[in-house]
Write an enzyme that holds these catalytic residues in place. Structure first.
Site, mmCIF file in Angstrom:
data_model
loop_
_atom_site.group_PDB
_atom_site.id
_atom_site.type_symbol
_atom_site.label_atom_id
_atom_site.label_comp_id
_atom_site.label_asym_id
_atom_site.label_seq_id
_atom_site.Cartn_x
_atom_site.Cartn_y
_atom_site.Cartn_z
ATOM 1 N N ASP A 94 -90.972 -45.684 -33.832
ATOM 2 C CA ASP A 94 -90.299 -46.806 -33.177
ATOM 3 C C ASP A 94 -90.937 -47.125 -31.816
ATOM 4 O O ASP A 94 -90.704 -48.189 -31.254
ATOM 5 C CB ASP A 94 -88.830 -46.452 -32.893
ATOM 6 C CG ASP A 94 -87.867 -46.980 -33.932
ATOM 7 O OD1 ASP A 94 -88.129 -48.063 -34.483
ATOM 8 O OD2 ASP A 94 -86.844 -46.317 -34.176
ATOM 9 N N LYS B 89 -85.960 -50.192 -45.424
ATOM 10 C CA LYS B 89 -87.048 -49.344 -44.939
ATOM 11 C C LYS B 89 -87.484 -48.362 -46.026
ATOM 12 O O LYS B 89 -88.680 -48.173 -46.265
ATOM 13 C CB LYS B 89 -86.612 -48.588 -43.674
ATOM 14 C CG LYS B 89 -86.624 -49.487 -42.441
ATOM 15 C CD LYS B 89 -85.914 -48.874 -41.257
ATOM 16 C CE LYS B 89 -85.857 -49.915 -40.111
ATOM 17 N NZ LYS B 89 -84.957 -49.533 -39.015
ATOM 18 N N GLN C 43 -81.906 -44.609 -36.665
ATOM 19 C CA GLN C 43 -81.407 -45.986 -36.651
ATOM 20 C C GLN C 43 -80.389 -46.180 -35.523
ATOM 21 O O GLN C 43 -79.461 -45.395 -35.365
ATOM 22 C CB GLN C 43 -80.766 -46.308 -38.015
ATOM 23 C CG GLN C 43 -80.347 -47.747 -38.197
ATOM 24 C CD GLN C 43 -81.515 -48.730 -38.266
ATOM 25 O OE1 GLN C 43 -82.614 -48.380 -38.677
ATOM 26 N NE2 GLN C 43 -81.281 -49.953 -37.843
HETATM 27 N N1 GUN Z 1 -81.747 -51.025 -35.041
HETATM 28 C C1 GUN Z 1 -82.138 -52.330 -35.104
HETATM 29 N N2 GUN Z 1 -83.475 -52.427 -35.040
HETATM 30 C C2 GUN Z 1 -83.942 -51.166 -34.933
HETATM 31 C C3 GUN Z 1 -85.267 -50.612 -34.841
HETATM 32 O O1 GUN Z 1 -86.279 -51.298 -34.827
HETATM 33 N N3 GUN Z 1 -85.330 -49.259 -34.767
HETATM 34 C C4 GUN Z 1 -84.229 -48.476 -34.750
HETATM 35 N N4 GUN Z 1 -84.400 -47.160 -34.662
HETATM 36 N N5 GUN Z 1 -83.005 -48.944 -34.831
HETATM 37 C C5 GUN Z 1 -82.866 -50.289 -34.933
#
Ligand code: GUN
Length: 280
Positions: A120, A53, A97
Protein backbone atom coordinates in the site's frame (compact mmCIF):
# COMPACT_ATOMS: atom_id res chain seq x y z
CA UNK A 1 -15.37 16.96 -26.83
CA UNK A 2 -12.77 15.46 -24.56
CA UNK A 3 -10.93 12.20 -25.10
CA UNK A 4 -12.24 9.72 -22.55
CA UNK A 5 -9.38 8.09 -20.70
CA UNK A 6 -10.49 4.45 -20.55
CA UNK A 7 -9.24 3.11 -17.22
CA UNK A 8 -10.83 -0.27 -17.80
CA UNK A 9 -8.96 -0.85 -21.06
CA UNK A 10 -5.64 0.51 -19.76
CA UNK A 11 -6.01 -1.55 -16.59
CA UNK A 12 -6.73 -4.72 -18.60
CA UNK A 13 -3.64 -4.07 -20.72
CA UNK A 14 -1.38 -3.63 -17.67
CA UNK A 15 -2.86 -6.73 -15.98
CA UNK A 16 -2.03 -8.71 -19.10
CA UNK A 17 1.57 -7.47 -18.84
CA UNK A 18 1.67 -8.39 -15.15
CA UNK A 19 0.30 -11.85 -15.96
CA UNK A 20 3.10 -12.42 -18.48
CA UNK A 21 5.74 -11.12 -16.08
CA UNK A 22 4.31 -13.36 -13.35
CA UNK A 23 4.52 -16.45 -15.56
CA UNK A 24 8.18 -15.63 -16.24
CA UNK A 25 8.77 -15.08 -12.51
CA UNK A 26 7.17 -18.42 -11.59
CA UNK A 27 9.16 -20.25 -14.29
CA UNK A 28 12.39 -18.83 -12.90
CA UNK A 29 11.74 -19.03 -9.15
CA UNK A 30 9.34 -21.94 -8.80
CA UNK A 31 6.88 -19.96 -6.66
CA UNK A 32 4.32 -17.23 -7.24
CA UNK A 33 4.19 -13.69 -5.86
CA UNK A 34 2.01 -13.83 -2.74
CA UNK A 35 -0.38 -11.23 -1.34
CA UNK A 36 -2.08 -11.37 2.06
CA UNK A 37 -5.12 -9.19 2.60
CA UNK A 38 -6.39 -8.63 6.12
CA UNK A 39 -9.89 -7.40 6.78
CA UNK A 40 -11.35 -6.75 10.22
CA UNK A 41 -15.11 -6.52 10.64
CA UNK A 42 -18.00 -6.44 8.21
CA UNK A 43 -17.83 -3.08 6.38
CA UNK A 44 -19.68 -3.89 3.11
CA UNK A 45 -17.58 -1.65 0.83
CA UNK A 46 -14.39 -3.17 2.27
CA UNK A 47 -15.78 -6.68 1.68
CA UNK A 48 -16.26 -5.85 -2.00
CA UNK A 49 -12.75 -4.37 -2.34
CA UNK A 50 -11.19 -7.38 -0.67
CA UNK A 51 -13.08 -9.84 -2.86
CA UNK A 52 -11.96 -7.93 -5.97
CA UNK A 53 -8.36 -7.91 -4.80
CA UNK A 54 -8.37 -11.69 -4.31
CA UNK A 55 -9.96 -12.22 -7.74
CA UNK A 56 -7.40 -9.97 -9.40
CA UNK A 57 -4.57 -11.96 -7.80
CA UNK A 58 -6.00 -15.17 -9.15
CA UNK A 59 -6.37 -13.64 -12.61
CA UNK A 60 -2.65 -12.82 -12.94
CA UNK A 61 -1.37 -16.02 -11.30
CA UNK A 62 -0.49 -14.79 -7.80
CA UNK A 63 -0.85 -16.73 -4.58
CA UNK A 64 -3.24 -14.92 -2.25
CA UNK A 65 -4.67 -15.26 1.23
CA UNK A 66 -7.56 -13.35 2.74
CA UNK A 67 -7.65 -13.16 6.54
CA UNK A 68 -11.11 -12.24 7.77
CA UNK A 69 -11.10 -11.26 11.43
CA UNK A 70 -14.17 -10.50 13.55
CA UNK A 71 -15.00 -6.86 14.36
CA UNK A 72 -14.13 -7.35 18.05
CA UNK A 73 -10.55 -8.51 17.26
CA UNK A 74 -8.04 -7.16 19.79
CA UNK A 75 -5.03 -5.06 18.82
CA UNK A 76 -2.64 -7.77 20.05
CA UNK A 77 -4.35 -10.37 17.86
CA UNK A 78 -4.11 -8.19 14.77
CA UNK A 79 -0.48 -7.34 15.57
CA UNK A 80 0.30 -11.05 15.97
CA UNK A 81 -1.20 -11.80 12.55
CA UNK A 82 0.89 -9.04 10.94
CA UNK A 83 4.00 -10.47 12.65
CA UNK A 84 3.21 -13.93 11.26
CA UNK A 85 2.70 -12.55 7.75
CA UNK A 86 5.93 -10.52 7.99
CA UNK A 87 7.77 -13.79 8.68
CA UNK A 88 5.92 -15.87 6.06
CA UNK A 89 8.09 -16.57 3.01
CA UNK A 90 5.08 -17.24 0.76
CA UNK A 91 3.84 -13.70 1.38
CA UNK A 92 5.54 -10.79 -0.41
CA UNK A 93 2.82 -8.18 0.07
CA UNK A 94 0.61 -7.40 3.06
CA UNK A 95 -2.44 -5.17 2.89
CA UNK A 96 -4.55 -4.36 5.91
CA UNK A 97 -7.85 -3.05 4.58
CA UNK A 98 -8.82 0.35 5.99
CA UNK A 99 -10.78 1.66 7.77
CA UNK A 100 -10.29 -0.54 10.83
CA UNK A 101 -12.93 -0.71 13.57
CA UNK A 102 -12.66 2.30 15.91
CA UNK A 103 -11.07 0.46 18.85
CA UNK A 104 -8.02 -0.51 16.76
CA UNK A 105 -5.02 1.76 16.20
CA UNK A 106 -4.40 2.06 12.44
CA UNK A 107 -1.01 3.73 12.81
CA UNK A 108 0.23 0.96 15.11
CA UNK A 109 -0.74 -1.68 12.55
CA UNK A 110 0.70 0.16 9.55
CA UNK A 111 4.00 0.71 11.41
CA UNK A 112 4.15 -3.00 12.15
CA UNK A 113 4.04 -4.12 8.51
CA UNK A 114 7.52 -4.88 7.18
CA UNK A 115 8.23 -1.92 4.82
CA UNK A 116 9.50 -4.38 2.18
CA UNK A 117 6.02 -6.00 2.16
CA UNK A 118 4.07 -2.73 2.40
CA UNK A 119 2.35 -2.85 -0.99
CA UNK A 120 0.00 0.00 0.00
CA UNK A 121 3.05 2.25 0.60
CA UNK A 122 1.42 3.55 3.79
CA UNK A 123 4.36 2.89 6.13
CA UNK A 124 6.21 6.12 7.00
CA UNK A 125 9.41 4.57 5.66
CA UNK A 126 7.83 4.22 2.22
CA UNK A 127 6.10 7.60 2.49
CA UNK A 128 9.53 9.11 3.12
CA UNK A 129 11.00 7.27 0.12
CA UNK A 130 8.28 8.74 -2.07
CA UNK A 131 9.17 12.23 -0.83
CA UNK A 132 12.79 11.68 -1.85
CA UNK A 133 11.83 10.17 -5.19
CA UNK A 134 13.62 6.86 -4.53
CA UNK A 135 10.77 4.42 -4.15
CA UNK A 136 9.89 0.75 -4.58
CA UNK A 137 6.17 1.11 -3.95
CA UNK A 138 3.78 3.88 -4.88
CA UNK A 139 0.39 4.21 -3.24
CA UNK A 140 -2.07 2.55 -5.58
CA UNK A 141 -4.39 5.42 -6.47
CA UNK A 142 -1.78 8.09 -7.34
CA UNK A 143 0.26 5.43 -9.16
CA UNK A 144 -2.86 4.56 -11.14
CA UNK A 145 -3.34 8.20 -12.13
CA UNK A 146 0.27 8.47 -13.31
CA UNK A 147 -0.12 5.27 -15.37
CA UNK A 148 -3.31 6.63 -16.98
CA UNK A 149 -1.54 9.88 -17.93
CA UNK A 150 1.49 8.07 -19.28
CA UNK A 151 -0.47 5.59 -21.35
CA UNK A 152 -2.64 8.40 -22.72
CA UNK A 153 0.45 10.29 -23.90
CA UNK A 154 0.01 13.11 -21.37
CA UNK A 155 3.30 14.38 -19.95
CA UNK A 156 3.06 16.59 -16.81
CA UNK A 157 6.50 18.15 -17.46
CA UNK A 158 6.28 21.93 -17.35
CA UNK A 159 2.49 21.89 -16.95
CA UNK A 160 0.43 23.50 -14.23
CA UNK A 161 -0.86 20.57 -12.20
CA UNK A 162 -3.50 21.26 -9.56
CA UNK A 163 -4.55 18.62 -7.04
CA UNK A 164 -7.73 19.17 -5.03
CA UNK A 165 -7.45 17.18 -1.80
CA UNK A 166 -4.58 16.68 0.64
CA UNK A 167 -5.10 13.21 2.10
CA UNK A 168 -2.11 11.04 2.95
CA UNK A 169 -3.42 8.30 0.65
CA UNK A 170 -4.17 10.35 -2.45
CA UNK A 171 -3.64 14.13 -2.46
CA UNK A 172 -0.17 14.42 -0.94
CA UNK A 173 1.51 11.51 -2.76
CA UNK A 174 -0.29 12.54 -5.97
CA UNK A 175 1.28 16.00 -5.77
CA UNK A 176 4.69 14.45 -5.15
CA UNK A 177 4.46 12.13 -8.17
CA UNK A 178 3.43 15.02 -10.42
CA UNK A 179 6.37 17.00 -9.05
CA UNK A 180 8.75 14.10 -9.77
CA UNK A 181 7.33 14.14 -13.31
CA UNK A 182 8.39 17.81 -13.53
CA UNK A 183 4.95 19.33 -13.18
CA UNK A 184 4.45 22.70 -11.47
CA UNK A 185 2.21 21.55 -8.65
CA UNK A 186 -0.41 23.27 -6.49
CA UNK A 187 -2.37 21.48 -3.75
CA UNK A 188 -5.81 22.89 -2.93
CA UNK A 189 -8.00 21.97 0.04
CA UNK A 190 -10.97 23.08 2.09
CA UNK A 191 -9.22 26.28 3.25
CA UNK A 192 -8.02 27.36 -0.20
CA UNK A 193 -9.24 30.85 -1.11
CA UNK A 194 -10.62 31.50 -4.60
CA UNK A 195 -10.48 27.80 -5.45
CA UNK A 196 -11.99 28.21 -8.93
CA UNK A 197 -9.37 30.84 -9.81
CA UNK A 198 -6.62 28.37 -8.93
CA UNK A 199 -8.16 25.37 -10.66
CA UNK A 200 -8.79 27.40 -13.83
CA UNK A 201 -4.99 27.71 -14.15
CA UNK A 202 -4.60 23.92 -14.28
CA UNK A 203 -3.41 22.14 -17.42
CA UNK A 204 -3.87 18.91 -15.45
CA UNK A 205 -6.52 18.91 -12.71
CA UNK A 206 -6.69 15.95 -10.31
CA UNK A 207 -9.76 15.92 -8.08
CA UNK A 208 -9.81 13.85 -4.89
CA UNK A 209 -12.11 15.44 -2.33
CA UNK A 210 -14.98 12.98 -2.09
CA UNK A 211 -17.81 15.38 -2.93
CA UNK A 212 -20.17 14.41 -5.72
CA UNK A 213 -20.08 16.65 -8.82
CA UNK A 214 -18.00 19.28 -6.98
CA UNK A 215 -16.02 20.46 -10.00
CA UNK A 216 -18.14 22.18 -12.64
CA UNK A 217 -17.28 23.81 -15.95
CA UNK A 218 -16.59 27.15 -14.20
CA UNK A 219 -13.57 25.57 -12.45
CA UNK A 220 -11.90 24.12 -15.55
CA UNK A 221 -9.72 25.77 -18.18
CA UNK A 222 -10.77 24.86 -21.73
CA UNK A 223 -8.45 22.12 -22.99
CA UNK A 224 -7.43 20.91 -19.53
CA UNK A 225 -6.88 17.24 -18.64
CA UNK A 226 -9.29 16.32 -15.82
CA UNK A 227 -8.68 13.28 -13.62
CA UNK A 228 -11.52 12.35 -11.28
CA UNK A 229 -10.48 10.22 -8.29
CA UNK A 230 -13.88 10.56 -6.59
CA UNK A 231 -16.25 7.68 -6.05
CA UNK A 232 -19.55 8.81 -4.56
CA UNK A 233 -22.96 7.25 -4.51
CA UNK A 234 -25.89 9.47 -5.50
CA UNK A 235 -29.24 9.19 -3.75
CA UNK A 236 -30.55 7.14 -6.68
CA UNK A 237 -27.72 4.64 -6.06
CA UNK A 238 -25.69 5.64 -9.14
CA UNK A 239 -21.93 6.01 -8.85
CA UNK A 240 -20.56 9.45 -9.56
CA UNK A 241 -17.22 11.17 -9.29
CA UNK A 242 -16.11 14.52 -7.84
CA UNK A 243 -16.41 16.10 -11.29
CA UNK A 244 -19.66 17.01 -13.01
CA UNK A 245 -18.90 14.93 -16.10
CA UNK A 246 -21.69 16.26 -18.33
CA UNK A 247 -20.57 19.85 -17.74
CA UNK A 248 -16.83 19.35 -17.92
CA UNK A 249 -16.46 16.83 -20.75
CA UNK A 250 -17.31 19.35 -23.51
CA UNK A 251 -14.51 21.74 -22.50
CA UNK A 252 -11.74 19.37 -21.32
CA UNK A 253 -9.20 17.84 -23.73
CA UNK A 254 -9.20 14.54 -21.82
CA UNK A 255 -11.22 13.26 -18.87
CA UNK A 256 -11.63 10.10 -16.80
CA UNK A 257 -15.19 8.80 -16.37
CA UNK A 258 -16.57 7.43 -13.09
CA UNK A 259 -16.89 4.48 -13.03
CA UNK A 260 -14.28 3.19 -15.47
CA UNK A 261 -11.50 5.75 -14.98
CA UNK A 262 -9.16 5.75 -11.99
CA UNK A 263 -11.07 3.04 -10.11
CA UNK A 264 -9.99 0.00 -12.16
CA UNK A 265 -6.35 1.14 -11.92
CA UNK A 266 -5.94 0.95 -8.16
CA UNK A 267 -6.03 -2.84 -7.82
CA UNK A 268 -3.83 -3.11 -10.91
CA UNK A 269 -1.21 -0.98 -9.17
CA UNK A 270 -1.51 -3.20 -6.09
CA UNK A 271 -0.68 -6.19 -8.30
CA UNK A 272 2.27 -4.27 -9.73
CA UNK A 273 3.56 -3.50 -6.21
CA UNK A 274 3.19 -7.14 -5.14
CA UNK A 275 5.19 -8.33 -8.15
CA UNK A 276 7.84 -5.70 -7.34
CA UNK A 277 7.95 -6.92 -3.72
CA UNK A 278 8.35 -10.54 -4.84
CA UNK A 279 11.21 -9.61 -7.17
CA UNK A 280 13.15 -7.85 -4.37
N1 GUN B 1 -9.46 1.22 1.87
C1 GUN B 1 -9.83 1.92 0.77
N2 GUN B 1 -8.81 2.00 -0.11
C2 GUN B 1 -7.78 1.33 0.45
C3 GUN B 1 -6.44 1.04 0.01
O1 GUN B 1 -5.99 1.43 -1.06
N3 GUN B 1 -5.69 0.30 0.86
C4 GUN B 1 -6.15 -0.12 2.06
N4 GUN B 1 -5.33 -0.83 2.83
N5 GUN B 1 -7.37 0.12 2.50
C5 GUN B 1 -8.18 0.84 1.68
Amino acid sequence: MAMRIDGKAISAQIREEIKEATAAFVAEKGYAPGLAVVIVGEDPASQVYVRNKALACEQVGFYSEVHRLPAQTKQEELNALVDRLNADEKIHGILVQLPLPKHLDETEVLLRIDPSKDVDAFHPYNVGKIMIGDYDFLPCTPAGVMALLERSGIDPAGKNCVVIGRSNIVGKPMAMLLLHANGTVTICHSRTKNLAEVTREADILVVAIGRADFVGADMVKPGAVVIDVGMNRREDGKLTGDVNFEEVEPIASAITPVPGGVGPMTITMLLQNTLTAAKK
